[in-house]
Design a protein around this motif. Structure first.
Motif, PDB file in Angstrom:
ATOM      1  N   ARG A 161      -7.454  -0.671   0.391  1.00 24.17           N
ATOM      2  CA  ARG A 161      -7.452  -2.085   1.532  1.00 24.17           C
ATOM      3  C   ARG A 161      -7.598  -3.226   0.490  1.00 24.17           C
ATOM      4  O   ARG A 161      -7.007  -4.454   0.440  1.00 24.17           O
ATOM      5  N   GLY A 162      -8.797  -3.103  -0.450  1.00 24.83           N
ATOM      6  CA  GLY A 162      -8.744  -4.637  -0.963  1.00 24.83           C
ATOM      7  C   GLY A 162      -7.829  -4.437  -2.700  1.00 24.83           C
ATOM      8  O   GLY A 162      -7.985  -5.785  -2.270  1.00 24.83           O
ATOM      9  N   PHE A 163      -6.852  -3.175  -2.206  1.00 26.81           N
ATOM     10  CA  PHE A 163      -6.275  -3.379  -3.222  1.00 26.81           C
ATOM     11  C   PHE A 163      -4.963  -3.801  -2.920  1.00 26.81           C
ATOM     12  O   PHE A 163      -4.092  -4.865  -2.932  1.00 26.81           O
ATOM     13  N   GLN A 164      -4.362  -4.118  -1.765  1.00 26.84           N
ATOM     14  CA  GLN A 164      -3.342  -3.803  -0.913  1.00 26.84           C
ATOM     15  C   GLN A 164      -3.985  -5.721  -0.242  1.00 26.84           C
ATOM     16  O   GLN A 164      -3.191  -6.521  -0.886  1.00 26.84           O
ATOM     17  N   LYS A 165      -4.737  -6.436   0.052  1.00 22.65           N
ATOM     18  CA  LYS A 165      -5.270  -7.746   0.246  1.00 22.65           C
ATOM     19  C   LYS A 165      -4.895  -8.682  -1.776  1.00 22.65           C
ATOM     20  O   LYS A 165      -4.121  -9.176  -0.933  1.00 22.65           O
ATOM     21  N   THR A 166      -5.350  -8.118  -2.009  1.00 20.19           N
ATOM     22  CA  THR A 166      -5.638  -8.338  -4.108  1.00 20.19           C
ATOM     23  C   THR A 166      -3.885  -9.036  -4.668  1.00 20.19           C
ATOM     24  O   THR A 166      -3.181  -9.682  -4.804  1.00 20.19           O
ATOM     25  N   TRP A 167      -3.064  -7.315  -3.757  1.00 22.69           N
ATOM     26  CA  TRP A 167      -1.641  -7.264  -4.016  1.00 22.69           C
ATOM     27  C   TRP A 167      -0.972  -8.103  -3.015  1.00 22.69           C
ATOM     28  O   TRP A 167       0.081  -9.146  -3.837  1.00 22.69           O
ATOM     29  N   GLN A 169      -2.113 -11.182  -2.095  1.00 23.62           N
ATOM     30  CA  GLN A 169      -2.292 -12.876  -2.009  1.00 23.62           C
ATOM     31  C   GLN A 169      -2.269 -13.056  -3.353  1.00 23.62           C
ATOM     32  O   GLN A 169      -1.501 -13.968  -3.801  1.00 23.62           O
ATOM     33  N   ALA A 170      -1.240 -11.884  -4.143  1.00 18.59           N
ATOM     34  CA  ALA A 170       0.025 -12.120  -5.630  1.00 18.59           C
ATOM     35  C   ALA A 170       1.018 -11.597  -5.504  1.00 18.59           C
ATOM     36  O   ALA A 170       1.120 -12.092  -6.664  1.00 18.59           O
ATOM     37  N   ASN A 171       1.541 -11.244  -4.340  1.00 20.25           N
ATOM     38  CA  ASN A 171       2.840 -11.436  -4.698  1.00 20.25           C
ATOM     39  C   ASN A 171       3.338 -11.732  -2.810  1.00 20.25           C
ATOM     40  O   ASN A 171       3.852 -11.232  -2.023  1.00 20.25           O
ATOM     41  N   LYS A 172       2.710 -12.477  -2.453  1.00 19.22           N
ATOM     42  CA  LYS A 172       3.534 -13.601  -1.321  1.00 19.22           C
ATOM     43  C   LYS A 172       4.764 -13.200  -1.022  1.00 19.22           C
ATOM     44  O   LYS A 172       5.572 -13.181  -0.115  1.00 19.22           O
ATOM     45  N   ASP A 173       5.408 -13.341  -1.805  1.00 17.65           N
ATOM     46  CA  ASP A 173       6.828 -13.765  -1.877  1.00 17.65           C
ATOM     47  C   ASP A 173       7.616 -12.746  -1.821  1.00 17.65           C
ATOM     48  O   ASP A 173       8.697 -12.806  -1.248  1.00 17.65           O
ATOM     49  N   LYS A 174       7.050 -11.289  -2.603  1.00 17.23           N
ATOM     50  CA  LYS A 174       7.605 -10.165  -2.566  1.00 17.23           C
ATOM     51  C   LYS A 174       7.503 -10.135  -0.952  1.00 17.23           C
ATOM     52  O   LYS A 174       8.439  -9.604  -0.217  1.00 17.23           O
ATOM     53  N   LEU A 175       6.616 -10.089  -0.502  1.00 15.11           N
ATOM     54  CA  LEU A 175       5.762  -8.922   0.533  1.00 15.11           C
ATOM     55  C   LEU A 175       7.171 -10.213   1.996  1.00 15.11           C
ATOM     56  O   LEU A 175       6.927  -9.862   2.689  1.00 15.11           O
ATOM     57  N   ARG A 176       6.450 -11.690   1.633  1.00 19.79           N
ATOM     58  CA  ARG A 176       8.297 -12.348   2.980  1.00 19.79           C
ATOM     59  C   ARG A 176       9.232 -11.669   2.784  1.00 19.79           C
ATOM     60  O   ARG A 176      10.154 -11.615   3.420  1.00 19.79           O
ATOM     61  N   ASP A 177      10.135 -11.892   1.647  1.00 16.13           N
ATOM     62  CA  ASP A 177      10.953 -11.183   1.304  1.00 16.13           C
ATOM     63  C   ASP A 177      11.786  -9.505   1.487  1.00 16.13           C
ATOM     64  O   ASP A 177      12.074  -9.524   2.717  1.00 16.13           O
ATOM     65  N   GLY A 178      10.117  -8.818   1.613  1.00 23.66           N
ATOM     66  CA  GLY A 178       9.985  -8.003   2.184  1.00 23.66           C
ATOM     67  C   GLY A 178      10.510  -7.820   3.824  1.00 23.66           C
ATOM     68  O   GLY A 178      10.789  -6.511   4.732  1.00 23.66           O
ATOM     69  N   LYS A 179       9.606  -8.204   4.734  1.00 25.22           N
ATOM     70  CA  LYS A 179       9.193  -8.738   5.950  1.00 25.22           C
ATOM     71  C   LYS A 179      10.268  -8.943   6.454  1.00 25.22           C
ATOM     72  O   LYS A 179      11.311  -8.621   7.183  1.00 25.22           O
ATOM     73  N   GLN A 180      11.312  -9.962   5.923  1.00 27.50           N
ATOM     74  CA  GLN A 180      12.766 -10.501   5.710  1.00 27.50           C
ATOM     75  C   GLN A 180      13.097  -9.209   6.152  1.00 27.50           C
ATOM     76  O   GLN A 180      14.412  -9.089   7.079  1.00 27.50           O
ATOM     77  N   VAL A 244       4.074   8.412  16.859  1.00 28.30           N
ATOM     78  CA  VAL A 244       2.815   7.525  16.885  1.00 28.30           C
ATOM     79  C   VAL A 244       2.447   8.381  16.345  1.00 28.30           C
ATOM     80  O   VAL A 244       1.816   9.379  15.996  1.00 28.30           O
ATOM     81  N   ILE A 245       1.362   7.278  14.824  1.00 28.69           N
ATOM     82  CA  ILE A 245       1.276   8.665  13.726  1.00 28.69           C
ATOM     83  C   ILE A 245       0.084   7.308  12.808  1.00 28.69           C
ATOM     84  O   ILE A 245      -0.412   6.240  13.059  1.00 28.69           O
ATOM     85  N   PRO A 246      -0.925   7.574  11.968  1.00 24.06           N
ATOM     86  CA  PRO A 246      -1.332   8.140  11.450  1.00 24.06           C
ATOM     87  C   PRO A 246      -1.744   6.376  10.972  1.00 24.06           C
ATOM     88  O   PRO A 246      -0.598   6.460   9.939  1.00 24.06           O
ATOM     89  N   SER A 247      -1.784   5.082  10.602  1.00 18.18           N
ATOM     90  CA  SER A 247      -1.611   4.164   9.449  1.00 18.18           C
ATOM     91  C   SER A 247      -1.047   5.285   8.354  1.00 18.18           C
ATOM     92  O   SER A 247      -0.222   4.465   7.679  1.00 18.18           O
ATOM     93  N   PHE A 248      -2.216   5.614   7.059  1.00 14.57           N
ATOM     94  CA  PHE A 248      -2.347   6.300   6.143  1.00 14.57           C
ATOM     95  C   PHE A 248      -0.530   6.831   6.055  1.00 14.57           C
ATOM     96  O   PHE A 248      -0.877   7.000   4.707  1.00 14.57           O
ATOM     97  N   LEU A 249      -0.809   7.518   6.597  1.00 16.27           N
ATOM     98  CA  LEU A 249       0.256   8.448   6.595  1.00 16.27           C
ATOM     99  C   LEU A 249       1.614   7.822   7.082  1.00 16.27           C
ATOM    100  O   LEU A 249       2.858   7.818   6.468  1.00 16.27           O
ATOM    101  N   ASN A 250       1.515   7.137   7.565  1.00 12.47           N
ATOM    102  CA  ASN A 250       2.785   5.406   7.721  1.00 12.47           C
ATOM    103  C   ASN A 250       3.455   5.029   6.622  1.00 12.47           C
ATOM    104  O   ASN A 250       4.188   4.646   6.394  1.00 12.47           O
ATOM    105  N   GLN A 251       2.031   4.399   5.866  1.00  9.87           N
ATOM    106  CA  GLN A 251       2.036   3.540   4.529  1.00  9.87           C
ATOM    107  C   GLN A 251       2.545   4.650   3.646  1.00  9.87           C
ATOM    108  O   GLN A 251       3.471   4.578   2.245  1.00  9.87           O
ATOM    109  N   SER A 252       2.179   6.098   3.609  1.00  7.25           N
ATOM    110  CA  SER A 252       2.574   7.008   2.065  1.00  7.25           C
ATOM    111  C   SER A 252       3.586   7.546   3.238  1.00  7.25           C
ATOM    112  O   SER A 252       5.006   7.931   1.297  1.00  7.25           O
TER     113      SER A 252
END
Length: 275
Positions: A161-167, A169-180, A244-252
């Motif tokens: 979670r810490g890594f994800q939060k840091t990423w 914050q550092a990659n807001k543009d990539k995150l926005r593009d991915g969501k779109q 419906v599956i656990p989040s960690f499996l969906n993320q992987s």
């Protein structure tokens, strides 16, 4: 402590290493003496001896270390045996000291470890690869990972979670593009015959994920069994593609073609369970 009176000559005859006459030494201490050289072992003499040893060590530090090194090399087996015996006798004491030392010097230990890793990246990578290959060959890798994950699950999740939060914050543009991109793919994967049934199943799946989250204490998500953006195929956003599956499996899972059939994800969890 009661000591028997015995002179040096008698002590030597009986093969003793110490003798005691009850007389005061030149510093006023009353204690045992060595039969070898009649040296007094009172606290005053021991303090002087300790002080002289420290002075000698400071003055001849390099020579003493060299002698110790030579002795260690010549008597490796003897030194190892002595170390093992000492450790077996004082295991708890040593471990407690180590723990206290780590707590007191945690910052310096971390910085030294980081420096070592930076200096020896290739060496560490080589060792890690050798260890990985060995475990893989023995078939213990999956079992070891499952055991480690079960024992350190919360710590791993918090770290991720810490890594994800840091990423984020550092990659807001990539995150926005991915969501779109995801939104566009979802719209594209929604067929023209998308009906009330699909909407109902999706809503029920969402409510089920929340119920499971309350019951299990972990996050659950709605997954498309056939991913919307897989490499070779694209799934549809329809009722029979939801699970419906656990989040960690969906993320992987991401866009991989895994858990494509109902309850495949459950088999994966049961296979990795060490209980």
């Amino acid at each position: 402590m009661f000591l028997h009176l015995i002179d040096r000559k008698t002590a030597i005859e009986f093969g003793l290493k110490k003798f005691f006459t009850g007389e005061k030494c030149n510093l006023g201490g009353v204690s045992e003496r060595s039969t070898k050289n009649s040296a007094c072992r009172c606290k005053y003499h021991l303090d002087i001896k300790r002080l002289n040893s420290k002075k000698r060590y400071v003055n001849k530090k390099d020579d003493i270390r060299q002698q110790q090194k030579q002795y260690s090399e010549m008597n490796k087996a003897k030194m190892n045996d002595a170390s093992l015996r000492y450790y077996s006798r004082n295991k708890e004491k040593i471990n407690s000291r180590k723990k206290i030392h780590r707590l007191k010097n945690i910052d310096s230990i971390k910085s030294k470890a980081l420096e070592y890793r930076n200096r020896n990246k290739e060496k560490i990578a080589k060792k890690d690869k050798e260890r990985y290959d060995r475990l893989k060959f023995l078939g213990l890798l999956k079992e070891k990972r499952a055991k480690y994950y079960s024992e350190n699950r919360e710590a791993i999740l918090n770290k991720n979670r810490g890594f994800q939060k840091t990423w984020r914050q550092a990659n807001k543009d990539k995150l926005r593009d991915g969501k779109q991109k995801r939104r566009a793919a979802k719209l594209q994967a929604t067929p023209s015959w998308y009906s009330e049934l699909d909407s109902f199943v999706f809503t029920e799946a969402y409510l089920l994920s929340k119920d499971r989250e309350i019951l299990t204490g972990i996050k659950w998500e709605i997954d498309h069994m056939i991913p919307l953006q897989a490499e070779n195929v694209c799934g549809l956003h329809v009722w029979n593609n939801f699970q419906v599956i656990p989040s960690f499996l969906n993320q992987s899972k991401r866009n991989k073609m895994i858990y494509c059939n109902p309850f495949d994800w459950l088999r994966e969890i049961l296979d990795g369970c060490t209980c």
